[in-house]
Design a protein around this motif. Structure first.
Motif, PDB file in Angstrom:
ATOM      1  N   UNK A 148      -3.969  -3.166  -2.933  1.00 19.32           N
ATOM      2  CA  UNK A 148      -4.916  -3.288  -4.049  1.00 19.32           C
ATOM      3  C   UNK A 148      -5.890  -4.443  -3.869  1.00 19.32           C
ATOM      4  N   UNK A 149      -5.523  -5.470  -3.081  1.00 20.85           N
ATOM      5  CA  UNK A 149      -6.388  -6.613  -2.876  1.00 20.85           C
ATOM      6  C   UNK A 149      -7.183  -6.454  -1.582  1.00 20.85           C
ATOM      7  N   UNK A 150      -8.448  -6.806  -1.656  1.00 23.91           N
ATOM      8  CA  UNK A 150      -9.360  -6.582  -0.539  1.00 23.91           C
ATOM      9  C   UNK A 150      -8.960  -7.380   0.697  1.00 23.91           C
ATOM     10  N   UNK A 151      -8.482  -8.616   0.528  1.00 26.64           N
ATOM     11  CA  UNK A 151      -8.250  -9.471   1.685  1.00 26.64           C
ATOM     12  C   UNK A 151      -7.043  -9.054   2.503  1.00 26.64           C
ATOM     13  N   UNK A 152      -6.188  -8.171   1.967  1.00 23.54           N
ATOM     14  CA  UNK A 152      -5.014  -7.740   2.727  1.00 23.54           C
ATOM     15  C   UNK A 152      -5.207  -6.374   3.369  1.00 23.54           C
ATOM     16  N   UNK A 153      -6.325  -5.750   3.160  1.00 26.31           N
ATOM     17  CA  UNK A 153      -6.506  -4.383   3.669  1.00 26.31           C
ATOM     18  C   UNK A 153      -6.662  -4.320   5.182  1.00 26.31           C
ATOM     19  N   UNK A 154      -6.936  -5.442   5.808  1.00 26.72           N
ATOM     20  CA  UNK A 154      -7.055  -5.444   7.269  1.00 26.72           C
ATOM     21  C   UNK A 154      -5.696  -5.389   7.961  1.00 26.72           C
ATOM     22  N   UNK A 155      -4.628  -5.643   7.215  1.00 22.61           N
ATOM     23  CA  UNK A 155      -3.283  -5.586   7.788  1.00 22.61           C
ATOM     24  C   UNK A 155      -2.764  -4.155   7.663  1.00 22.61           C
ATOM     25  N   UNK A 156      -2.582  -3.505   8.806  1.00 22.12           N
ATOM     26  CA  UNK A 156      -2.225  -2.098   8.821  1.00 22.12           C
ATOM     27  C   UNK A 156      -0.718  -1.915   8.942  1.00 22.12           C
ATOM     28  N   UNK A 157      -0.346  -0.660   9.130  1.00 21.84           N
ATOM     29  CA  UNK A 157       1.065  -0.305   9.208  1.00 21.84           C
ATOM     30  C   UNK A 157       1.751  -0.953  10.409  1.00 21.84           C
ATOM     31  N   UNK A 158       1.015  -1.178  11.493  1.00 17.28           N
ATOM     32  CA  UNK A 158       1.603  -1.818  12.674  1.00 17.28           C
ATOM     33  C   UNK A 158       2.062  -3.238  12.361  1.00 17.28           C
ATOM     34  N   UNK A 159       1.340  -3.913  11.491  1.00 12.85           N
ATOM     35  CA  UNK A 159       1.743  -5.272  11.126  1.00 12.85           C
ATOM     36  C   UNK A 159       3.076  -5.257  10.390  1.00 12.85           C
ATOM     37  N   UNK A 160       3.278  -4.282   9.502  1.00 14.51           N
ATOM     38  CA  UNK A 160       4.564  -4.189   8.796  1.00 14.51           C
ATOM     39  C   UNK A 160       5.704  -3.933   9.780  1.00 14.51           C
ATOM     40  N   UNK A 161       5.470  -3.116  10.780  1.00 11.36           N
ATOM     41  CA  UNK A 161       6.517  -2.824  11.759  1.00 11.36           C
ATOM     42  C   UNK A 161       6.861  -4.070  12.582  1.00 11.36           C
ATOM     43  N   UNK A 162       5.874  -4.901  12.852  1.00 12.16           N
ATOM     44  CA  UNK A 162       6.172  -6.162  13.533  1.00 12.16           C
ATOM     45  C   UNK A 162       7.029  -7.061  12.647  1.00 12.16           C
TER      46      UNK A 162
END
Length: 665
Positions: A188-202
């Motif tokens: 929902x926040x603009x500044x976190x939209x650059x972090x994709x699903x690959x970042x969560x997997x890391x």
């Protein structure tokens, strides 16, 4: 046994031999391999040869004094201090904290009891860009490194020392897990939209490295017949959001990796019920699209129904879930499975026949509720003396606002569940609810819910991370002992409700205090080395400069005459043919444009010179090494040199030792 032959009697008699046990030196000698024995012999021979050089006792005493003076210096003492300090701060303090929580130090069961040991871990919240968004590099990277290292050391020490049979996580495994985008959703926040699903997997692999790897590498024999367990499926608001802020793709991703958030487990003859309370809380929150909390959208769907439907269906079928889990446990423990007898005949039924098993009945194991968000309680309900941030104002208070959980909420969080949601959970779980474990608050809180049947006790477990606002993180150890009849499931021991478990808060080291202690040792080290440098500099005598053998200055006339002679005696002439009779070498040969060739001879026929007086602008300049040497000869220079050298000597060893400890966790 040996025998000796006696010819006078023609018989054998046993001969007693006096045997002496081998000495310690010989035992060690026999145990060493040949190459090690040769090395010891070589070292001894070398030491003897060195000592033979010193014939007199006075020389040996001087040798010993020199050795002592070489070893026992201020610098070496500080090096030893740093080695011990770093070992304490990076190893011993963790082991000592966990050693104080050993099971036999606090649990009180009969001597023949074999309890099941459980460890509750709450709110690791792996530090990520969401935790400290304004913290610059490299401070942000160091924060991630040190928090992961702290939790891995603590968890590894817990596994090696306490070796619990089951480890249960109470949510908030990540800090920004709800913010990282999925293939079908974004933050929902603009500044976190650059972090994709690959970042969560890391981030998931970070969690595996910090917790799952130490747990799986521990070889142990569990008292549980089903083996050791690690359950981390209970979601927190930082994992998937809270209430109407839960995104279904984010929740599905979490469940795909960790398992269902709503589940029933039988552990230590107790029924553990995990409820996804963060999703269920959307039932009494406004829909973010319609803003409604009451009627549906016209299609029969109520607000946020897609979010709360799954945990609500789980609670509505609690009798079925509990009955199946408890019956499966009894079958596993040895109760014969009830089969169905079929007739072996061919029939043609006129209508389809559906065989349906009866719903299993709840046996009645003591039930424990797991919820990330604590249950509702009256405002200002005190949390007890073990709360760190706000200890009790006084003993025996019915209300203590500073010591209590605040009944408040905000963006994607709520400190406690609402009264409606709490009543819904407790009423549908069923009978025998004896205890509740929750997280979310980061600090310890222990209360008794008098408003519910059975007055279950609730413990809010401390965060296990030192970056979550508590100086001393911790975890809760629970010892379960409920001997049952494997046929009926009834408890063999007649005990009062809640007496089948015992709890203990285990506190972890204060990492901030460790860093402060490092800073004090650093200040002490620099102070001692500075005093040492000043004392050595004052003891060192002032250097004396001897009188020069040759003059350091020259007169202009001598300097001019010397230049003229240098021209006539220069060895740079290429050949004698370049010199004309009665003259000097040509200007091109000599390569010195500052002088003119001679124009006349003197009275004796020797070449004359036209002297050109030049103003000498050259100065005597010392080389850089000379200037450095002169600077070191001053008091400040001697102090600076001694101080810098000693600091480098201590820092070289301390930093290498520190990096070794950090690298090996």
């Amino acid at each position: 046994m040996s025998y000796s032959y006696l010819p006078t009697t023609n018989a054998y008699r046993p001969a007693r031999r006096q045997s002496t046990p081998p000495s310690l030196v010989k035992s060690v000698h026999d145990a060493l391999p040949p190459w090690a024995t040769q090395g010891v012999y070589s070292a001894v021979r070398t030491a003897k040869s060195q000592l033979n050089l010193y014939k007199s006792k006075d020389e040996l005493k001087r040798l010993g004094l020199r050795t002592i003076q070489t070893l026992f210096t201020v610098t070496n003492g500080l090096i030893v201090l740093w080695i011990c300090t770093l070992w304490w701060g990076e190893r011993s303090v963790f082991r000592d904290s966990v050693d104080a929580c050993t099971w036999n130090a606090w649990e009180k069961w009969p001597t023949n009891a074999r309890p099941h040991h459980v460890a509750f871990i709450a709110d690791p919240q792996l530090v990520d860009p969401h935790t400290y968004p304004d913290r610059p590099w490299p401070l942000s990277t160091l924060t991630v490194k040190f928090t992961d290292q702290y939790m891995r050391r603590s968890f590894s020490s817990m596994q090696h020392t306490l070796d619990p049979d089951s480890v249960l996580f109470l949510g908030d495994l990540f800090d920004g897990g709800r913010e990282w985008s999925t293939p079908t959703s974004t933050s929902p926040e603009e500044r976190w939209r650059k972090y994709k699903d690959d970042f969560w997997k890391k981030e998931f692999h970070r969690f595996v490295k910090v917790f799952l790897n130490p747990w799986s590498s521990q070889e142990t024999q569990s008292t549980n017949s089903r083996g050791r367990r690690l359950i981390a499926s209970l979601p927190g608001n930082h994992d998937q959001g809270f209430g109407s802020g839960v995104q279904l793709p984010v929740r599905d991703r979490f469940q795909n990796f960790f398992g269902k958030g709503n589940r029933v487990d039988i552990i230590g003859n107790h029924t553990f019920v995990s409820v996804d309370s963060v999703s269920l809380s959307s039932m009494d929150q406004p829909d973010p699209q319609t803003g409604s909390t009451g009627a549906g959208n016209g299609d029969g769907e109520r607000p946020n129904q897609k979010i709360w439907q799954e945990p609500e269906d789980f609670l509505n079928a609690m009798k079925l879930h509990r009955g199946r889990a408890e019956m499966d446990e009894l079958r596993f423990l040895g109760k014969p499975r009830e089969g169905r007898l079929f007739k072996h005949e061919v029939t043609v039924p006129s209508e389809p026949t559906i065989y349906r098993e009866d719903d299993p009945e709840i046996i009645g194991f003591p039930t424990i509720l797991l919820s990330h968000v604590p249950l509702y309680r009256k405002p200002a309900t005190p949390c007890g003396p073990l709360r760190e941030r706000y200890p009790p104002s006084a003993e025996g208070l019915e209300e203590d606002e500073p010591n209590a959980l605040k009944l408040s909420g905000g963006y994607q969080y709520q400190n406690v569940l609402t009264k409606t949601i709490s009543n819904d959970i407790v009423s549908k779980i069923g009978p025998n609810l004896v205890h509740v474990y929750s997280g979310d608050d980061h600090d310890y809180c222990e209360i008794t819910h008098r408003e519910f049947s059975g007055s279950p006790k609730e413990i809010t477990v401390k965060s296990t991370s030192w970056a979550m606002g508590v100086r001393k993180p911790g975890f809760v150890l629970t010892s379960l002992w409920n001997p049952i009849d494997p046929t009926t499931g009834a408890s063999i021991d007649s005990q009062s409700p809640g007496s089948t478990l015992q709890n203990h808060l285990c506190l972890l080291p204060d990492q901030l205090s460790i860093f402060i202690y490092y800073g004090l040792i650093l200040a002490f080290t620099l102070t001692v080395l500075l005093l040492r440098a000043v004392i050595l500099a004052l003891r060192k005598p002032e250097p004396t400069t001897p009188d020069p053998i040759l003059p350091l200055t020259e007169t202009p006339a001598v300097r001019t005459r010397a230049r003229a002679v240098s021209i006539t005696s220069s060895s740079n002439y290429q050949n004698n043919s370049s010199i004309k009779p009665g003259g000097l070498a040509s200007r091109a040969t000599n390569g010195n444009p500052r002088y003119t060739p001679p124009v006349s001879n003197d009275a004796n026929g020797y070449p004359g010179f036209d002297y050109i007086e030049e103003a000498d602008t050259s100065k005597w300049k010392a080389s850089s090494s000379d200037r450095r040497r002169r600077g070191n000869d001053t008091l400040f220079g001697r102090v600076s040199g001694e101080f810098t050298g000693s600091v480098k000597s201590v820092a070289r060893v301390a930093l290498v030792w520190y990096f070794i400890l950090v690298w090996r966790w």
